[in-house]
Scaffold this active site. Structure first.
Site, short mmCIF file in Angstrom:
data_model
loop_
_atom_site.label_atom_id
_atom_site.label_comp_id
_atom_site.label_asym_id
_atom_site.label_seq_id
_atom_site.Cartn_x
_atom_site.Cartn_y
_atom_site.Cartn_z
N ASN A 261 7.75 -10.65 -56.17
CA ASN A 261 8.19 -11.24 -54.91
C ASN A 261 7.00 -11.93 -54.22
OD1 ASN A 261 8.74 -11.48 -52.09
ND2 ASN A 261 10.41 -10.02 -52.29
N ARG A 262 7.04 -13.27 -54.17
CA ARG A 262 5.92 -14.06 -53.62
C ARG A 262 5.65 -13.72 -52.15
NH1 ARG A 262 2.69 -16.47 -56.98
NH2 ARG A 262 3.84 -16.41 -58.91
N LYS B 188 6.09 -10.85 -50.67
CA LYS B 188 5.35 -9.60 -50.63
C LYS B 188 3.88 -9.85 -50.97
CE LYS B 188 8.70 -6.09 -52.31
NZ LYS B 188 8.87 -5.12 -53.41
N ASP C 34 8.08 -0.39 -53.43
CA ASP C 34 9.52 -0.58 -53.33
C ASP C 34 9.85 -0.52 -51.85
OD1 ASP C 34 11.90 -1.00 -54.94
OD2 ASP C 34 12.64 0.85 -54.02
N ASP D 204 14.22 -10.29 -42.35
CA ASP D 204 13.48 -10.37 -41.07
C ASP D 204 14.29 -10.99 -39.92
OD1 ASP D 204 11.28 -9.07 -42.04
OD2 ASP D 204 10.08 -10.86 -42.38
N HIS E 47 6.33 -1.99 -41.93
CA HIS E 47 6.31 -0.95 -42.95
C HIS E 47 5.25 -1.26 -44.01
CE1 HIS E 47 8.73 -4.38 -43.84
NE2 HIS E 47 9.19 -3.97 -45.01
N ARG E 48 5.19 -2.53 -44.44
CA ARG E 48 4.25 -2.93 -45.50
C ARG E 48 2.81 -2.93 -44.96
NH1 ARG E 48 6.89 -6.77 -46.76
NH2 ARG E 48 8.02 -5.63 -48.36
P1 ITT Z 1 9.47 -6.43 -56.85
O1 ITT Z 1 10.39 -5.28 -57.25
O2 ITT Z 1 9.03 -7.27 -57.99
O3 ITT Z 1 8.33 -5.97 -55.99
P2 ITT Z 1 11.70 -7.18 -55.12
O4 ITT Z 1 11.89 -8.23 -54.06
O5 ITT Z 1 12.82 -7.02 -56.13
O6 ITT Z 1 10.32 -7.45 -55.89
P3 ITT Z 1 12.28 -4.57 -54.04
O7 ITT Z 1 13.15 -4.11 -55.16
O8 ITT Z 1 11.29 -3.61 -53.43
O9 ITT Z 1 11.40 -5.82 -54.42
O10 ITT Z 1 13.24 -5.11 -52.89
C1 ITT Z 1 12.75 -5.30 -51.62
C2 ITT Z 1 13.77 -6.10 -50.81
O11 ITT Z 1 13.87 -5.52 -49.50
C3 ITT Z 1 13.28 -7.52 -50.61
O12 ITT Z 1 13.66 -8.36 -51.68
C4 ITT Z 1 13.96 -7.86 -49.28
O13 ITT Z 1 15.31 -8.15 -49.49
C5 ITT Z 1 13.88 -6.53 -48.52
N1 ITT Z 1 12.62 -6.44 -47.75
C6 ITT Z 1 11.56 -5.64 -48.04
N2 ITT Z 1 10.56 -5.84 -47.17
C7 ITT Z 1 11.00 -6.78 -46.31
C8 ITT Z 1 10.42 -7.42 -45.19
O14 ITT Z 1 9.17 -7.17 -44.82
N3 ITT Z 1 11.15 -8.31 -44.55
C9 ITT Z 1 12.40 -8.60 -44.93
N4 ITT Z 1 13.03 -8.08 -45.98
C10 ITT Z 1 12.32 -7.15 -46.68
#
Ligand code: ITT
Length: 211
Positions: free
Chosen positions: A18-19, A21, A78, A164, A189-190
């Site tokens: 996830n870019r 992230k 996650d 967000d 959270h992150r």
């Molecule tokens: P990776 O598993 O490769 O890290 P992913 O996007 O699939 O990528 P996750 O399974 O952890 O990762 O899903 C996290 C999802 O939760 C993300 O795609 C968003 O939909 C949501 N999310 C997490 N943090 C967020 C944030 O700071 N703001 C908004 N949405 C968020």
């Protein structure tokens, strides 16, 4: 006779596809004594299936999978949104909520529809971020952090990513998408989880692991 020891900067893999992230994590870890690498260096590696029921387990599974596949000191996280009146949904399904073709506009519409069906116009919600740091099979560090808020009356703002625009943060009276990246990082959270990782890494015990 003295021996010259070449001690390269240790590497740390930020294992996410996830870019958005990556941007937030890189900002949080800037200046740490590690060379940050991303999955771009392994373009043919497919992501693992995320089958666990908790953020902590999924973070551990992802970190172990990528550490085994790459041989790198690896951090994975996650994360997701838990909405109280929807019994914690979308939770660990946040990325997949609504199916593979669903846009975030589609996901928001599904959420507002589900809340209306429950007669729950207003509800608390939280973002969760669990992270795990793995070297080989060894779990070196794990932490989780949350930010508490409410579901906004409608999507607002164009910053951030994912959910967000619908996450209202009462202390700032704005959605996370209406915050600057620095404001979001300060409370998210992150941001909190990766600041804990930074403190762990800067305390030093892993800096010799892959040197
Ligand atoms: P990776 O598993 O490769 O890290 P992913 O996007 O699939 O990528 P996750 O399974 O952890 O990762 O899903 C996290 C999802 O939760 C993300 O795609 C968003 O939909 C949501 N999310 C997490 N943090 C967020 C944030 O700071 N703001 C908004 N949405 C968020």
């Amino acid at each position: 006779m003295s021996r010259i020891v070449y001690n390269p900067t240790p590497r740390l893999l930020i294992a996410t596809t996830n870019r958005d992230k990556i941007g937030e994590i890189a900002q949080e870890l800037s200046g740490i004594p590690y060379a940050i690498v991303t999955l771009d260096a392994w373009p043919h590696l497919s992501p693992p299936a995320e089958t666990a029921r908790t953020f902590n387990e999924n973070a551990r599974d992802k970190a172990r999978y990528y550490a085994a596949a790459t041989g790198e000191l690896t951090v994975a996280e996650d994360s997701g949104l838990e909405i109280e009146r929807l019994d914690g949904a979308p939770g660990v399904e946040s990325a997949r909520f609504g199916g593979p073709a669903a846009s975030y506009a589609d996901k928001f519409a599904l959420i507002y529809e589900a809340l209306r069906a429950k007669g729950a116009a207003d509800t608390t919600a939280r973002f969760v971020c669990a992270l795990a740091l793995v070297n080989g099979r060894q779990l070196l560090f794990q932490t989780a952090a949350i930010v508490e808020g409410r579901i906004a009356s409608g999507p607002r703002g164009s910053g951030g990513f994912g959910y967000d625009p619908i996450f209202f943060y009462p202390p700032f009276q704005r959605t996370l998408a209406e915050l600057s990246p620095q404001e979001k990082a300060s409370i998210s959270h992150r941001g909190q989880a990766f600041r804990a990782l930074r403190r762990f890494l800067e305390a030093g015990p892993t800096s010799r692991l892959n040197a």
